[in-house]
Design a protein around this motif. Structure first.
Motif, PDB file in Angstrom:
ATOM      1  N   PRO A  63      10.011 -49.868  11.238  1.00  0.00           N
ATOM      2  CA  PRO A  63      10.807 -49.104  12.216  1.00  0.00           C
ATOM      3  C   PRO A  63      11.941 -48.298  11.605  1.00  0.00           C
ATOM      4  N   ASP A  64      12.499 -48.752  10.476  1.00  0.00           N
ATOM      5  CA  ASP A  64      13.660 -48.073   9.907  1.00  0.00           C
ATOM      6  C   ASP A  64      13.289 -46.955   8.929  1.00  0.00           C
ATOM      7  N   ALA A  65      12.010 -46.714   8.750  1.00  0.00           N
ATOM      8  CA  ALA A  65      11.583 -45.663   7.824  1.00  0.00           C
ATOM      9  C   ALA A  65      11.568 -44.303   8.526  1.00  0.00           C
ATOM     10  N   PRO A  66      11.623 -43.203   7.783  1.00  0.00           N
ATOM     11  CA  PRO A  66      11.488 -41.872   8.403  1.00  0.00           C
ATOM     12  C   PRO A  66      10.152 -41.760   9.134  1.00  0.00           C
ATOM     13  N   GLN A  67      10.113 -40.885  10.135  1.00  0.00           N
ATOM     14  CA  GLN A  67       8.897 -40.680  10.915  1.00  0.00           C
ATOM     15  C   GLN A  67       8.385 -39.254  10.739  1.00  0.00           C
ATOM     16  N   SER A  68       7.097 -39.093  10.971  1.00  0.00           N
ATOM     17  CA  SER A  68       6.488 -37.768  10.932  1.00  0.00           C
ATOM     18  C   SER A  68       6.338 -37.245  12.348  1.00  0.00           C
ATOM     19  N   GLN A  69       6.751 -35.983  12.553  1.00  0.00           N
ATOM     20  CA  GLN A  69       6.622 -35.343  13.866  1.00  0.00           C
ATOM     21  C   GLN A  69       5.463 -34.353  13.853  1.00  0.00           C
ATOM     22  N   VAL A  70       4.635 -34.457  14.876  1.00  0.00           N
ATOM     23  CA  VAL A  70       3.527 -33.521  15.053  1.00  0.00           C
ATOM     24  C   VAL A  70       3.964 -32.448  16.040  1.00  0.00           C
ATOM     25  N   ALA A  71       3.626 -31.191  15.741  1.00  0.00           N
ATOM     26  CA  ALA A  71       4.042 -30.071  16.587  1.00  0.00           C
ATOM     27  C   ALA A  71       2.897 -29.083  16.764  1.00  0.00           C
ATOM     28  N   LEU A  72       2.969 -28.335  17.843  1.00  0.00           N
ATOM     29  CA  LEU A  72       2.093 -27.181  18.035  1.00  0.00           C
ATOM     30  C   LEU A  72       2.841 -25.968  17.498  1.00  0.00           C
ATOM     31  N   ALA A  73       2.248 -25.287  16.536  1.00  0.00           N
ATOM     32  CA  ALA A  73       2.899 -24.128  15.928  1.00  0.00           C
ATOM     33  C   ALA A  73       1.982 -22.919  15.991  1.00  0.00           C
ATOM     34  N   TRP A  74       2.596 -21.728  15.999  1.00  0.00           N
ATOM     35  CA  TRP A  74       1.829 -20.484  15.990  1.00  0.00           C
ATOM     36  C   TRP A  74       2.736 -19.366  15.476  1.00  0.00           C
ATOM     37  N   PRO A  75       2.156 -18.290  14.934  1.00  0.00           N
ATOM     38  CA  PRO A  75       2.972 -17.180  14.414  1.00  0.00           C
ATOM     39  C   PRO A  75       3.807 -16.538  15.516  1.00  0.00           C
ATOM     40  N   GLN A  76       5.038 -16.214  15.197  1.00  0.00           N
ATOM     41  CA  GLN A  76       5.915 -15.592  16.192  1.00  0.00           C
ATOM     42  C   GLN A  76       5.363 -14.273  16.700  1.00  0.00           C
ATOM     43  N   GLU A  77       4.667 -13.556  15.844  1.00  0.00           N
ATOM     44  CA  GLU A  77       4.101 -12.264  16.249  1.00  0.00           C
ATOM     45  C   GLU A  77       2.740 -12.423  16.910  1.00  0.00           C
ATOM     46  N   GLY A  78       2.300 -13.646  17.123  1.00  0.00           N
ATOM     47  CA  GLY A  78       0.959 -13.865  17.670  1.00  0.00           C
ATOM     48  C   GLY A  78       0.959 -14.669  18.950  1.00  0.00           C
ATOM     49  N   THR A  79       1.939 -14.442  19.829  1.00  0.00           N
ATOM     50  CA  THR A  79       2.004 -15.169  21.098  1.00  0.00           C
ATOM     51  C   THR A  79       1.103 -14.476  22.110  1.00  0.00           C
ATOM     52  N   THR A  80      -0.182 -14.756  22.047  1.00  0.00           N
ATOM     53  CA  THR A  80      -1.159 -14.142  22.944  1.00  0.00           C
ATOM     54  C   THR A  80      -1.274 -14.929  24.236  1.00  0.00           C
ATOM     55  N   ASP A  81      -2.035 -14.383  25.178  1.00  0.00           N
ATOM     56  CA  ASP A  81      -2.296 -15.103  26.425  1.00  0.00           C
ATOM     57  C   ASP A  81      -3.023 -16.415  26.149  1.00  0.00           C
ATOM     58  N   LEU A  82      -3.913 -16.415  25.172  1.00  0.00           N
ATOM     59  CA  LEU A  82      -4.645 -17.639  24.863  1.00  0.00           C
ATOM     60  C   LEU A  82      -3.729 -18.688  24.250  1.00  0.00           C
ATOM     61  N   VAL A  83      -2.777 -18.263  23.446  1.00  0.00           N
ATOM     62  CA  VAL A  83      -1.786 -19.204  22.914  1.00  0.00           C
ATOM     63  C   VAL A  83      -0.970 -19.795  24.059  1.00  0.00           C
ATOM     64  N   GLU A  84      -0.552 -18.940  24.992  1.00  0.00           N
ATOM     65  CA  GLU A  84       0.192 -19.426  26.145  1.00  0.00           C
ATOM     66  C   GLU A  84      -0.632 -20.432  26.941  1.00  0.00           C
ATOM     67  N   GLU A  85      -1.931 -20.173  27.038  1.00  0.00           N
ATOM     68  CA  GLU A  85      -2.806 -21.090  27.763  1.00  0.00           C
ATOM     69  C   GLU A  85      -2.822 -22.457  27.084  1.00  0.00           C
ATOM     70  N   PHE A  86      -2.911 -22.467  25.759  1.00  0.00           N
ATOM     71  CA  PHE A  86      -2.947 -23.750  25.049  1.00  0.00           C
ATOM     72  C   PHE A  86      -1.593 -24.456  25.127  1.00  0.00           C
ATOM     73  N   ILE A  87      -0.514 -23.682  25.084  1.00  0.00           N
ATOM     74  CA  ILE A  87       0.820 -24.284  25.256  1.00  0.00           C
ATOM     75  C   ILE A  87       0.887 -25.003  26.601  1.00  0.00           C
ATOM     76  N   GLY A  88       0.392 -24.356  27.646  1.00  0.00           N
ATOM     77  CA  GLY A  88       0.401 -24.990  28.962  1.00  0.00           C
ATOM     78  C   GLY A  88      -0.410 -26.269  28.992  1.00  0.00           C
ATOM     79  N   ILE A  89      -1.518 -26.300  28.263  1.00  0.00           N
ATOM     80  CA  ILE A  89      -2.369 -27.497  28.236  1.00  0.00           C
ATOM     81  C   ILE A  89      -1.656 -28.653  27.551  1.00  0.00           C
ATOM     82  N   VAL A  90      -1.059 -28.407  26.384  1.00  0.00           N
ATOM     83  CA  VAL A  90      -0.409 -29.513  25.661  1.00  0.00           C
ATOM     84  C   VAL A  90       0.857 -29.971  26.379  1.00  0.00           C
ATOM     85  N   ARG A  91       1.438 -29.090  27.186  1.00  0.00           N
ATOM     86  CA  ARG A  91       2.635 -29.480  27.943  1.00  0.00           C
ATOM     87  C   ARG A  91       2.291 -30.103  29.289  1.00  0.00           C
TER      88      ARG A  91
END
Length: 276
Positions: free
Chosen positions: A167-195
Motif C-alpha cells: 500500500p505504501d508504494a507508488p502507484q501507476s495511473q491509467v489514462a485515456l490520452a489523445w493528440p491535442q490536435e486530434g479531438t475528433t467526433d469519434l474521440v469525443e464518442e470514446f471519451i463519453g463511453i469511458v466516462r
C-alpha cells in the motif's frame, strides 16, 4: 473540431495490463458501423504511437507530455510485490517497503511506477532487466523480487509465483490520452463511453441520431394519458373514493347502511343473503 469523415475507423492503442474490452463492447453497441481497431503497444510506446499518428487515442500510463497530448486519468492501480510461493513474504497479507530492505528488487527498464535508483526499495540488482517479463523470469529463478501494478502481476502469472499488495508504494495511473490536435467526433464518442455517459448525453457522433430516434419514439407514442387514480385514492375535495363515513344523525341515531349493506355484512359473517 475535425470532420468525423476523416476517420472511417477508430484506432485505439493500449499498453500491457490495460483491458479495454468493456469499452469496446459499448462502442460496438453505439457505433456498429464504425470499426474499432485495437493496437497493443509496449508500455513505453504508448505516447510515441499517439504522437506519430499511429492511433486516434490510447489507454496509457501516466505521465505523458501534456503539451502535446490531452489525458483523462481513469484509475490508479494497486502496487504489488511478486515473489516465489515459498518465499517468507508469503506469510504476510500486506508488505511494506521496509520489509524489502534486505531483498534484491528488480528495476526493469520498462518500469511503470516511476522508481529511481534512489527511491527503489531494497537492494538493487547488478543490472536492470530489459522488460518486466524478463524480471519475472528472474523472480521465478529466486534471484529477487519485483514491484509492479497488480494488472501486470496477473498478466505475467506463473504457478510458482504469487504476490502481495504494497500500500505504501507508488502507484501507476491509467489514462485515456489523445493528440491535442486530434479531438475528433469519434474521440469525443470514446471519451463519453469511458466516462459512463448515456447515449443521449454523449457529445460525440452517436448523440444526434440517438436523441432524434428517442424523440421520434416519444412522438409516435402520442401524448401521455393523465395518471389514473389508484384504488382507495382521494377524490377531488379530499374524500376517499367510496370510503367517506356518514355523519351521525341528530339525536344520536345511527345512519342507515347503504343499499346492499345488509347483504354485504351478512356475507362477511358467513350467512347467506336474505332473498326477497
Amino acid at each position: 473540431m475535425t470532420d468525423m469523415q476523416v476517420n472511417p475507423s477508430f484506432r485505439l492503442a493500449y499498453v500491457p495490463g490495460v483491458t479495454p474490452g468493456k469499452w469496446v463492447r459499448v462502442w460496438g453497441e453505439r457505433l456498429p458501423d464504425v470499426p474499432l481497431d485495437l493496437l497493443a503497444v509496449p508500455v513505453g510506446d504508448g505516447e510515441r504511437t499517439l504522437r506519430e499518428g499511429g492511433a486516434d487515442a490510447g489507454l496509457v500510463r501516466l505521465p505523458v507530455d501534456k503539451d502535446v497530448l490531452n489525458a483523462i486519468p481513469l484509475y490508479a492501480e494497486t502496487t504489488v510485490v511478486v515473489f516465489p510461493k515459498d518465499h517468507w513474504l508469503a506469510a504476510a497479507e500486506e508488505v511494506t517497503p521496509d520489509d524489502l530492505a534486505e531483498e534484491v528488487v528488480f528495476h526493469p527498464l520498462d518500469d511503470t511506477l516511476g522508481f529511481t535508483a534512489d527511491t527503489l526499495p531494497g537492494r538493487p540488482a547488478i543490472a536492470r532487466p530489459d522488460t518486466t517479463a524478463d524480471a519475472i523470469e528472474l523472480v521465478a529463478a529466486n534471484v529477487g523480487v519485483l514491484l509492479v501494478p497488480q494488472s501486470l502481476a496477473r498478466l505475467h502469472h506463473r504457478k510458482d509465483l504469487t504476490y502481495r499488495p504494497v500500500p505504501d508504494a507508488p502507484q501507476s495511473q491509467v489514462a485515456l490520452a489523445w493528440p491535442q490536435e486530434g479531438t475528433t467526433d469519434l474521440v469525443e464518442e470514446f471519451i463519453g463511453i469511458v466516462r459512463g455517459r448515456t447515449v443521449n448525453s454523449s457529445r460525440g457522433r452517436g448523440a444526434g441520431p440517438a436523441a432524434a430516434e428517442a424523440q421520434q419514439q416519444k412522438t409516435a407514442a402520442g401524448p401521455r394519458k393523465p395518471q389514473q387514480q389508484k384504488a382507495g385514492g382521494q377524490k377531488a375535495g379530499g374524500a376517499k373514493a367510496g370510503g367517506a363515513k356518514q355523519a351521525p344523525r341528530a339525536g344520536g341515531q345511527k345512519p342507515k347502511p347503504a343499499a346492499g349493506g345488509r347483504g354485504a355484512a351478512a356475507a362477511r359473517r358467513g350467512k347467506p343473503k336474505r332473498r326477497g
